[in-house]
Scaffold this active site. Sequence first.
Site, PDB file in Angstrom:
ATOM      1  N   ASN A   1       5.771  13.057  -1.512  1.00 36.57           N
ATOM      2  CA  ASN A   1       5.335  12.909  -0.117  1.00 36.57           C
ATOM      3  C   ASN A   1       5.374  14.224   0.626  1.00 36.57           C
ATOM      4  OD1 ASN A   1       4.392  11.159   1.957  1.00 36.57           O
ATOM      5  ND2 ASN A   1       6.393  11.331   2.950  1.00 36.57           N
TER       6      ASN A   1
ATOM      7  N   LYS B   1       4.534  -5.913  10.479  1.00 31.33           N
ATOM      8  CA  LYS B   1       4.982  -6.426   9.172  1.00 31.33           C
ATOM      9  C   LYS B   1       6.506  -6.522   9.046  1.00 31.33           C
ATOM     10  CE  LYS B   1       1.097  -5.243   6.178  1.00 31.33           C
ATOM     11  NZ  LYS B   1       0.698  -4.671   4.901  1.00 31.33           N
TER      12      LYS B   1
ATOM     13  N   ALA C   1       2.398   1.281   2.316  1.00 27.20           N
ATOM     14  CA  ALA C   1       1.612   1.022   1.102  1.00 27.20           C
ATOM     15  C   ALA C   1       2.316   1.597  -0.121  1.00 27.20           C
ATOM     16  CB  ALA C   1       0.221   1.640   1.242  1.00 27.20           C
TER      17      ALA C   1
ATOM     18  N   THR D   1       6.355  14.734   3.551  1.00 26.02           N
ATOM     19  CA  THR D   1       7.699  14.845   4.128  1.00 26.02           C
ATOM     20  C   THR D   1       8.682  14.358   3.057  1.00 26.02           C
ATOM     21  OG1 THR D   1       6.714  14.254   6.256  1.00 26.02           O
ATOM     22  CG2 THR D   1       9.119  14.203   6.129  1.00 26.02           C
TER      23      THR D   1
ATOM     24  N   ASP E   1       1.302  -8.121  -0.975  1.00 26.34           N
ATOM     25  CA  ASP E   1       0.772  -6.765  -1.211  1.00 26.34           C
ATOM     26  C   ASP E   1       1.099  -6.270  -2.630  1.00 26.34           C
ATOM     27  OD1 ASP E   1      -0.545  -6.303   1.176  1.00 26.34           O
ATOM     28  OD2 ASP E   1       1.215  -5.461   2.169  1.00 26.34           O
TER      29      ASP E   1
ATOM     30  N   SER F   1     -10.648  -4.749  11.031  1.00 27.83           N
ATOM     31  CA  SER F   1     -10.087  -5.379   9.837  1.00 27.83           C
ATOM     32  C   SER F   1     -11.172  -6.004   8.952  1.00 27.83           C
ATOM     33  CB  SER F   1      -9.112  -6.476  10.251  1.00 27.83           C
ATOM     34  OG  SER F   1      -8.721  -7.200   9.113  1.00 27.83           O
ATOM     35  N   LEU F   2     -10.962  -5.899   7.640  1.00 26.42           N
ATOM     36  CA  LEU F   2     -11.881  -6.545   6.693  1.00 26.42           C
ATOM     37  C   LEU F   2     -11.431  -7.971   6.371  1.00 26.42           C
ATOM     38  CD1 LEU F   2     -12.651  -3.724   4.094  1.00 26.42           C
ATOM     39  CD2 LEU F   2     -14.021  -4.489   6.034  1.00 26.42           C
TER      40      LEU F   2
ATOM     41  N   ARG G   1      11.363  11.571   3.519  1.00 28.58           N
ATOM     42  CA  ARG G   1      10.931  10.172   3.591  1.00 28.58           C
ATOM     43  C   ARG G   1      10.802   9.580   2.181  1.00 28.58           C
ATOM     44  NH1 ARG G   1       5.616   8.185   6.838  1.00 28.58           N
ATOM     45  NH2 ARG G   1       6.214   5.995   7.003  1.00 28.58           N
TER      46      ARG G   1
ATOM     47  N   ASN H   1       3.413  -9.915   4.999  1.00 29.88           N
ATOM     48  CA  ASN H   1       1.989  -9.814   5.353  1.00 29.88           C
ATOM     49  C   ASN H   1       1.306 -11.180   5.405  1.00 29.88           C
ATOM     50  OD1 ASN H   1       1.845 -10.189   2.524  1.00 29.88           O
ATOM     51  ND2 ASN H   1      -0.186  -9.241   2.476  1.00 29.88           N
TER      52      ASN H   1
END
Length: 283
Positions: free
Chosen positions: A153, A70, A134, A155, A106, A19-20, A158, A91
């Site tokens: 997408n 999340k 995202a 798929t 986000d 992780s950043l 989705r 988040n």
Amino acid sequence: MTDSRTRLLGLIGDPVEHSLSPPLHSFLLARAGLNYCYLVFRVKRDALGAALAGVRALGIRGLNVTIPHKEAVVPLLDELTPEAEAMGAVNVISNEEGVLIGANTDGWGFLKPLEVRGVPLLERRAVVVGAGGAAAAAAHALLSAGAEVALVNRTPARARALARRLSRLGPVEAAAPPALPALLRGAELLVNATPVGMRPHVGETPVPRELLREGLIVYDLVYNPPETRLLAEARARGAVTIGGLEMLVWQGVKALEIWTGAHFGEGDVRAALDHLRGGLGDG
Ligand SMILES: NC(=O)c1ccc[n+]([C@@H]2O[C@H](COP(=O)([O-])OP(=O)(O)OC[C@H]3O[C@@H](n4cnc5c(N)ncnc54)[C@H](OP(=O)(O)O)[C@@H]3O)[C@@H](O)[C@H]2O)c1
């Protein structure tokens, strides 16, 4: 350095090793002279409840939440902000004297790089590639800002499910990858919300270079590498480009504002971006 007044912040997720968030938050906390310490905690799904009990018991000031928690964390919190409620995902957790409040920064972090560039979104058309977490955050933010969104997408089912979930916010359609050329011709903004192009697969791109052009804004949510193949090709073809590191920093800045009450401006964000880019390298 810590002392008896140092407050604790951190990140829960699994995995968390790369992780950043620790270098980002530690940099901004030090820059602002705030007496907090930021640590990562690898938390298994079945230990989530115990982890939150620990937050209350130890008076941990706040946590970031990442994959895969999340959504799972939502029913375990005391309150949600309207954004977190609408997204069904959290988040950021803020511990307000034992009351755990879930927020979602986000969407705000996604919009901020567009806002600082003065990009108008009202009634503008955006294509979002992807239909995961995202993409949901980006599409939610774009629709809330008045844009029209097409979700493309791999798929398609989705994308259709996500479009149905977001449809009360504004005009949103779902499409399969063959529709991409026609959709991009009529769009001002392209968002990559897939991991395609992420290290180590830096030679891959989610959108063929022929579809990129001047007048298009290309926003890649991938942040490692800071400049993906998609962004390099978009820039070469005259498009305006935005890298995912900017969203990452802005959502983090908003979390820090919630926890500490401090304000961070564009200068702080630029410095944090330089700091993180230095750690990631350019390629
Ligand atoms: N900059 C930031 O702050 C930030 C924040 C969050 C995420 N991200 C980045 O955004 C990316 C997506 O994250 P996420 O959490 O949304 O992941 P996710 O929930 O797993 O969703 C991934 C999406 O990408 C699609 N996908 C995956 N591999 C693909 C491929 N080879 N070709 C075409 N489509 C593919 C998936 O399609 P299917 O539905 O067909 O599987 C799905 O729609 C990651 O790179 C992540 O690092 C950045």
